[in-house]
Design a protein around this motif. Structure first.
Motif, PDB file in Angstrom:
ATOM      1  N   TYR A 223       0.825  -1.202   0.000  1.00  0.00           N
ATOM      2  CA  TYR A 223       0.000   0.000   0.000  1.00  0.00           C
ATOM      3  C   TYR A 223       0.860   1.253   0.000  1.00  0.00           C
ATOM      4  CZ  TYR A 223      -2.991   3.710   1.865  1.00  0.00           C
ATOM      5  OH  TYR A 223      -3.634   4.899   2.071  1.00  0.00           O
TER       6      TYR A 223
ATOM      7  N   ARG B 173       0.955   4.020  -2.986  1.00  0.00           N
ATOM      8  CA  ARG B 173       0.556   5.398  -2.679  1.00  0.00           C
ATOM      9  C   ARG B 173       1.706   6.378  -2.897  1.00  0.00           C
ATOM     10  NH1 ARG B 173      -0.725   6.333   3.503  1.00  0.00           N
ATOM     11  NH2 ARG B 173       1.460   5.710   3.494  1.00  0.00           N
TER      12      ARG B 173
ATOM     13  N   THR C 167      -4.321  -3.301  -5.163  1.00  0.00           N
ATOM     14  CA  THR C 167      -5.530  -2.934  -5.907  1.00  0.00           C
ATOM     15  C   THR C 167      -6.512  -4.089  -6.037  1.00  0.00           C
ATOM     16  OG1 THR C 167      -4.458  -3.373  -8.039  1.00  0.00           O
ATOM     17  CG2 THR C 167      -4.331  -1.124  -7.180  1.00  0.00           C
TER      18      THR C 167
ATOM     19  N   ASN D 217      -8.810  -4.609  -3.241  1.00  0.00           N
ATOM     20  CA  ASN D 217      -9.845  -3.578  -3.218  1.00  0.00           C
ATOM     21  C   ASN D 217     -10.784  -3.645  -4.425  1.00  0.00           C
ATOM     22  OD1 ASN D 217      -9.373  -1.506  -0.881  1.00  0.00           O
ATOM     23  ND2 ASN D 217      -7.339  -2.132  -1.582  1.00  0.00           N
ATOM     24  N   SER D 218     -10.774  -4.747  -5.135  1.00  0.00           N
ATOM     25  CA  SER D 218     -11.689  -4.910  -6.261  1.00  0.00           C
ATOM     26  C   SER D 218     -13.119  -5.077  -5.758  1.00  0.00           C
ATOM     27  CB  SER D 218     -11.300  -6.129  -7.089  1.00  0.00           C
ATOM     28  OG  SER D 218     -11.560  -7.325  -6.366  1.00  0.00           O
TER      29      SER D 218
ATOM     30  N   LEU E 133     -14.053  -7.071  -2.201  1.00  0.00           N
ATOM     31  CA  LEU E 133     -14.746  -6.357  -1.121  1.00  0.00           C
ATOM     32  C   LEU E 133     -16.162  -6.894  -0.951  1.00  0.00           C
ATOM     33  CD1 LEU E 133     -13.583  -2.673  -1.724  1.00  0.00           C
ATOM     34  CD2 LEU E 133     -12.775  -4.271   0.018  1.00  0.00           C
TER      35      LEU E 133
ATOM     36  N   LEU F  59     -15.109  -0.212   3.377  1.00  0.00           N
ATOM     37  CA  LEU F  59     -14.899   0.595   2.170  1.00  0.00           C
ATOM     38  C   LEU F  59     -13.662   0.175   1.388  1.00  0.00           C
ATOM     39  CD1 LEU F  59     -15.643   4.196   3.543  1.00  0.00           C
ATOM     40  CD2 LEU F  59     -17.158   2.694   2.210  1.00  0.00           C
ATOM     41  N   TRP F  60     -12.593  -0.246   2.094  1.00  0.00           N
ATOM     42  CA  TRP F  60     -11.354  -0.558   1.401  1.00  0.00           C
ATOM     43  C   TRP F  60     -10.426  -1.313   2.322  1.00  0.00           C
ATOM     44  CZ3 TRP F  60      -6.304   1.817   2.195  1.00  0.00           C
ATOM     45  CH2 TRP F  60      -6.269   2.709   3.284  1.00  0.00           C
ATOM     46  N   ALA F  61      -9.290  -1.734   1.787  1.00  0.00           N
ATOM     47  CA  ALA F  61      -8.283  -2.447   2.573  1.00  0.00           C
ATOM     48  C   ALA F  61      -6.904  -1.918   2.237  1.00  0.00           C
ATOM     49  CB  ALA F  61      -8.345  -3.942   2.291  1.00  0.00           C
ATOM     50  N   ASP F  62      -6.035  -1.841   3.252  1.00  0.00           N
ATOM     51  CA  ASP F  62      -4.618  -1.638   2.984  1.00  0.00           C
ATOM     52  C   ASP F  62      -3.991  -3.019   2.802  1.00  0.00           C
ATOM     53  OD1 ASP F  62      -4.335  -2.649   5.584  1.00  0.00           O
ATOM     54  OD2 ASP F  62      -4.271  -0.645   6.441  1.00  0.00           O
TER      55      ASP F  62
ATOM     56  N   PHE G 299      -9.332  -4.649   6.599  1.00  0.00           N
ATOM     57  CA  PHE G 299     -10.491  -4.086   5.900  1.00  0.00           C
ATOM     58  C   PHE G 299     -11.033  -2.972   6.778  1.00  0.00           C
ATOM     59  CE2 PHE G 299     -10.232  -8.364   4.080  1.00  0.00           C
ATOM     60  CZ  PHE G 299     -10.195  -8.027   2.733  1.00  0.00           C
TER      61      PHE G 299
END
Length: 244
Positions: free
Chosen positions: A106, A110, A124, A127-128, A132, A145-148, A241
């Motif tokens: 991550y 970033r 990525t 986080n598809s 998710l 909402l998302w994951a690192d 998550f």
């Protein structure tokens, strides 16, 4: 990266209802054969042969330290001996500590220093929408909402001591995508262990190939010490998550 095939392809044969029921009952679950065989093999190859590994460590209040490959390689033998001495002292005093091999997927994505497009996919693809969606379905947490993500490798003399994941960063569910050798022996360590209020291990997950472990945050857990005779590393992709 739209022309690059995905790395994390979910096994279509998963019994999602049974997996969700298991998570609801215990706040944790191990999903075996979570990805297609081809997908799991591709990730394992990327981790084992193409990843620029660094080191993370913390000994009590000293850390956390996240060394990229270049910094880890520049650390002298005497410096590593001093680090392990600090780790030993912290563990003897009952303080939190860890040391493990890592690639910060991550952070690399970033900050623009990734090893390449396939390594970016370690972040990525988790986080598809498909991934998710699976996690929200299993955990019954639609607010995710998302994951690192980071790639991790617990090798000889590495460990993560007993702790809880507590932060203000919206961590809801911790995850470990395991790609350990299929013949990983129990006495090689690297177990993801959970503890009751008396300090007894109430459950443990052996490192397995193509397996997703998830558990609610916070929960007492550790990764057990990998002894010097263990011949192979405990490869994984790990993170949280999150709802923010």
């Amino acid at each position: 990266m739209s022309d690059i095939p995905p790395l994390f392809v979910i096994n279509p044969a998963l019994d999602r209802a049974a997996i969700a029921a298991a998570f609801a009952a215990g706040g944790r679950v191990q999903i075996r054969d979570v990805l297609t065989p081809e997908s799991a093999a591709a990730i394992a190859k990327l981790l084992a042969t193409e990843t620029p590994w660094g080191i993370s460590w913390q000994a009590g209040s000293d850390g956390p330290h996240k060394l990229r490959r270049e910094a880890a390689a520049a650390t002298s033998q005497a410096e590593w001996q001093a680090i392990y001495a600090k780790l030993g002292a912290a563990q003897a005093a009952g303080e939190f500590g860890f040391i493990y091999t890592q690639y910060q997927a991550y952070d690399a994505y970033r900050e623009g220093w990734s090893a390449g497009p396939r390594h970016d996919q370690l972040f990525t693809d988790i986080n598809s929408p498909a991934m998710l969606g699976l996690v929200r379905e299993v955990t019954a947490l639609p607010q995710i909402l998302w994951a690192d993500a980071q790639a991790t490798l617990f090798g000889q003399q590495q460990f993560l001591s007993l702790h809880q994941d507590i932060s203000d960063q919206g961590w809801l569910v911790a995850f470990v995508f395991s790609f350990a050798a299929a013949d990983w022996r129990p006495d090689w360590g690297g177990y993801l262990n959970f503890y009751d209020d008396d300090g007894d291990i109430d459950h443990g997950y052996r490192p397995r190939f193509n397996t997703l472990n998830m558990f609610l945050v916070p929960r007492n857990h550790s990764v057990s010490y990998v002894p010097g005779f263990a011949p192979a590393g405990r490869f994984a992709v790990t993170g949280w998550f999150r709802d923010r």
